[in-house]
Scaffold this motif. Structure first.
Motif, PDB file in Angstrom:
ATOM      1  N   ARG A   1       3.050  -0.633   2.181  1.00 21.87           N
ATOM      2  CA  ARG A   1       2.389  -0.912   0.901  1.00 21.87           C
ATOM      3  C   ARG A   1       3.440  -1.321  -0.136  1.00 21.87           C
ATOM      4  O   ARG A   1       4.443  -0.647  -0.311  1.00 21.87           O
ATOM      5  CB  ARG A   1       1.609   0.315   0.454  1.00 21.87           C
ATOM      6  CG  ARG A   1       0.515   0.681   1.471  1.00 21.87           C
ATOM      7  CD  ARG A   1      -0.116   2.014   1.186  1.00 21.87           C
ATOM      8  NE  ARG A   1      -0.978   1.978   0.024  1.00 21.87           N
ATOM      9  CZ  ARG A   1      -2.238   1.564   0.029  1.00 21.87           C
ATOM     10  NH1 ARG A   1      -2.795   1.149   1.142  1.00 21.87           N
ATOM     11  NH2 ARG A   1      -2.944   1.570  -1.078  1.00 21.87           N
ATOM     12  N   SER A   2       3.190  -2.433  -0.799  1.00 23.85           N
ATOM     13  CA  SER A   2       4.155  -2.955  -1.773  1.00 23.85           C
ATOM     14  C   SER A   2       3.969  -2.283  -3.133  1.00 23.85           C
ATOM     15  O   SER A   2       3.051  -1.481  -3.330  1.00 23.85           O
ATOM     16  CB  SER A   2       3.977  -4.469  -1.924  1.00 23.85           C
ATOM     17  OG  SER A   2       2.768  -4.755  -2.590  1.00 23.85           O
TER      18      SER A   2
ATOM     19  N   GLY B   1       2.702  -3.467  -5.607  1.00 24.27           N
ATOM     20  CA  GLY B   1       1.408  -3.844  -6.165  1.00 24.27           C
ATOM     21  C   GLY B   1       0.232  -3.121  -5.544  1.00 24.27           C
ATOM     22  O   GLY B   1      -0.911  -3.331  -5.949  1.00 24.27           O
ATOM     23  N   ALA B   2       0.473  -2.256  -4.585  1.00 27.28           N
ATOM     24  CA  ALA B   2      -0.611  -1.528  -3.917  1.00 27.28           C
ATOM     25  C   ALA B   2      -1.275  -0.553  -4.889  1.00 27.28           C
ATOM     26  O   ALA B   2      -0.651  -0.062  -5.827  1.00 27.28           O
ATOM     27  CB  ALA B   2      -0.075  -0.768  -2.711  1.00 27.28           C
ATOM     28  N   ARG B   3      -2.538  -0.255  -4.612  1.00 24.21           N
ATOM     29  CA  ARG B   3      -3.329   0.636  -5.478  1.00 24.21           C
ATOM     30  C   ARG B   3      -2.719   2.035  -5.561  1.00 24.21           C
ATOM     31  O   ARG B   3      -2.757   2.676  -6.599  1.00 24.21           O
ATOM     32  CB  ARG B   3      -4.771   0.702  -4.960  1.00 24.21           C
ATOM     33  CG  ARG B   3      -5.673   1.611  -5.762  1.00 24.21           C
ATOM     34  CD  ARG B   3      -7.089   1.692  -5.209  1.00 24.21           C
ATOM     35  NE  ARG B   3      -7.090   2.321  -3.895  1.00 24.21           N
ATOM     36  CZ  ARG B   3      -7.488   1.728  -2.770  1.00 24.21           C
ATOM     37  NH1 ARG B   3      -7.926   0.499  -2.796  1.00 24.21           N
ATOM     38  NH2 ARG B   3      -7.452   2.367  -1.623  1.00 24.21           N
TER      39      ARG B   3
ATOM     40  N   GLU C   1      -6.192  -9.224   5.283  1.00 30.47           N
ATOM     41  CA  GLU C   1      -4.940  -8.461   5.254  1.00 30.47           C
ATOM     42  C   GLU C   1      -3.907  -8.944   6.256  1.00 30.47           C
ATOM     43  O   GLU C   1      -2.708  -8.934   5.970  1.00 30.47           O
ATOM     44  CB  GLU C   1      -5.226  -6.975   5.467  1.00 30.47           C
ATOM     45  CG  GLU C   1      -6.002  -6.368   4.306  1.00 30.47           C
ATOM     46  CD  GLU C   1      -6.197  -4.867   4.412  1.00 30.47           C
ATOM     47  OE1 GLU C   1      -5.566  -4.225   5.272  1.00 30.47           O
ATOM     48  OE2 GLU C   1      -6.990  -4.339   3.612  1.00 30.47           O
TER      49      GLU C   1
ATOM     50  N   GLU D   1      -1.974 -10.549   2.425  1.00 33.31           N
ATOM     51  CA  GLU D   1      -2.050 -10.129   1.029  1.00 33.31           C
ATOM     52  C   GLU D   1      -0.685  -9.594   0.575  1.00 33.31           C
ATOM     53  O   GLU D   1      -0.461  -8.394   0.485  1.00 33.31           O
ATOM     54  CB  GLU D   1      -3.137  -9.062   0.859  1.00 33.31           C
ATOM     55  CG  GLU D   1      -4.540  -9.582   1.150  1.00 33.31           C
ATOM     56  CD  GLU D   1      -5.631  -8.542   0.951  1.00 33.31           C
ATOM     57  OE1 GLU D   1      -6.672  -8.924   0.426  1.00 33.31           O
ATOM     58  OE2 GLU D   1      -5.422  -7.367   1.316  1.00 33.31           O
ATOM     59  N   PRO D   2       0.236 -10.521   0.273  1.00 29.69           N
ATOM     60  CA  PRO D   2       1.594 -10.099  -0.090  1.00 29.69           C
ATOM     61  C   PRO D   2       1.661  -9.291  -1.388  1.00 29.69           C
ATOM     62  O   PRO D   2       2.658  -8.618  -1.630  1.00 29.69           O
ATOM     63  CB  PRO D   2       2.363 -11.415  -0.200  1.00 29.69           C
ATOM     64  CG  PRO D   2       1.327 -12.462  -0.356  1.00 29.69           C
ATOM     65  CD  PRO D   2       0.086 -11.967   0.305  1.00 29.69           C
ATOM     66  N   HIS D   3       0.617  -9.339  -2.189  1.00 27.30           N
ATOM     67  CA  HIS D   3       0.594  -8.523  -3.404  1.00 27.30           C
ATOM     68  C   HIS D   3       0.289  -7.051  -3.085  1.00 27.30           C
ATOM     69  O   HIS D   3       0.512  -6.180  -3.913  1.00 27.30           O
ATOM     70  CB  HIS D   3      -0.427  -9.074  -4.401  1.00 27.30           C
ATOM     71  CG  HIS D   3      -1.819  -9.150  -3.870  1.00 27.30           C
ATOM     72  ND1 HIS D   3      -2.194 -10.073  -2.908  1.00 27.30           N
ATOM     73  CD2 HIS D   3      -2.911  -8.414  -4.125  1.00 27.30           C
ATOM     74  CE1 HIS D   3      -3.468  -9.904  -2.606  1.00 27.30           C
ATOM     75  NE2 HIS D   3      -3.927  -8.906  -3.325  1.00 27.30           N
ATOM     76  N   LYS D   4      -0.189  -6.769  -1.856  1.00 28.36           N
ATOM     77  CA  LYS D   4      -0.486  -5.398  -1.450  1.00 28.36           C
ATOM     78  C   LYS D   4       0.472  -4.864  -0.390  1.00 28.36           C
ATOM     79  O   LYS D   4       0.684  -3.663  -0.302  1.00 28.36           O
ATOM     80  CB  LYS D   4      -1.909  -5.308  -0.893  1.00 28.36           C
ATOM     81  CG  LYS D   4      -2.987  -5.559  -1.912  1.00 28.36           C
ATOM     82  CD  LYS D   4      -4.351  -5.427  -1.272  1.00 28.36           C
ATOM     83  CE  LYS D   4      -5.444  -5.736  -2.266  1.00 28.36           C
ATOM     84  NZ  LYS D   4      -6.772  -5.666  -1.621  1.00 28.36           N
TER      85      LYS D   4
ATOM     86  N   ASP E   1       4.284  -5.575   1.855  1.00 28.88           N
ATOM     87  CA  ASP E   1       5.533  -6.347   1.878  1.00 28.88           C
ATOM     88  C   ASP E   1       6.181  -6.392   3.259  1.00 28.88           C
ATOM     89  O   ASP E   1       7.200  -7.049   3.442  1.00 28.88           O
ATOM     90  CB  ASP E   1       6.522  -5.841   0.827  1.00 28.88           C
ATOM     91  CG  ASP E   1       6.925  -4.385   1.014  1.00 28.88           C
ATOM     92  OD1 ASP E   1       6.708  -3.804   2.103  1.00 28.88           O
ATOM     93  OD2 ASP E   1       7.464  -3.810   0.052  1.00 28.88           O
TER      94      ASP E   1
END
Length: 142
Positions: free
Chosen positions: A29-30, A32-34, A64, A107-110, A112
């Protein structure tokens, strides 16, 4: 609740992707993950109104991991109650066989990083919900 959290549980389709030969696909999880950035986890996504569980899993695997589901197997259901952050999910858990050659971060924002692991050699740190999810996975898939 005064913190604005929903007062009803949400439904999530959780999926443990595997290659059919004992390896599990996990995503880190990057930032930006929740929640729980930097931890390794399986895939998951909210069930949308009017959507079947299988359709939700297929959609989320495409989003994903940029691949298609080759085989989808229902593993069970978990009632997920968390204090931090406060949340309540009904998690319908699936095993999903995918072709490792076609997997990519969708989903690279979520996420890495992606990796293939065996149950006996998991990366760290793990997302808090990963161990109870993997407990539903039958031995023949790992």
């Amino acid at each position: 609740m005064s913190d604005g959290s929903p007062r009803t549980p949400s439904v999530s389709c959780v999926f443990v992707c595997h290659d059919g030969a004992g390896r599990l696909l996990l995503a880190r999880r990057s930032v930006g993950a929740r929640d729980e950035p930097g931890t390794w986890d399986t895939g998951a996504g909210a069930l949308e109104y009017g959507e079947t569980f299988e359709a939700a899993v297929a959609r989320e695997v495409r989003e994903e991991y940029a691949t298609t589901s080759l085989e989808v197997t229902l593993l069970g259901v978990r009632n997920v109650l968390r204090d931090d952050p406060p949340s309540h999910w009904v998690a319908v858990v699936f095993a999903v066989r995918v072709d490792p050659a076609t997997v990519a971060i969708g989903e690279p924002h979520k996420f890495d990083r992606l990796g293939w692991y065996t149950r006996d050699d998991l990366p760290t740190p793990l997302h808090s919900q990963l161990p109870p999810t993997l407990a539903l996975l039958p031995d023949h898939l790992t």
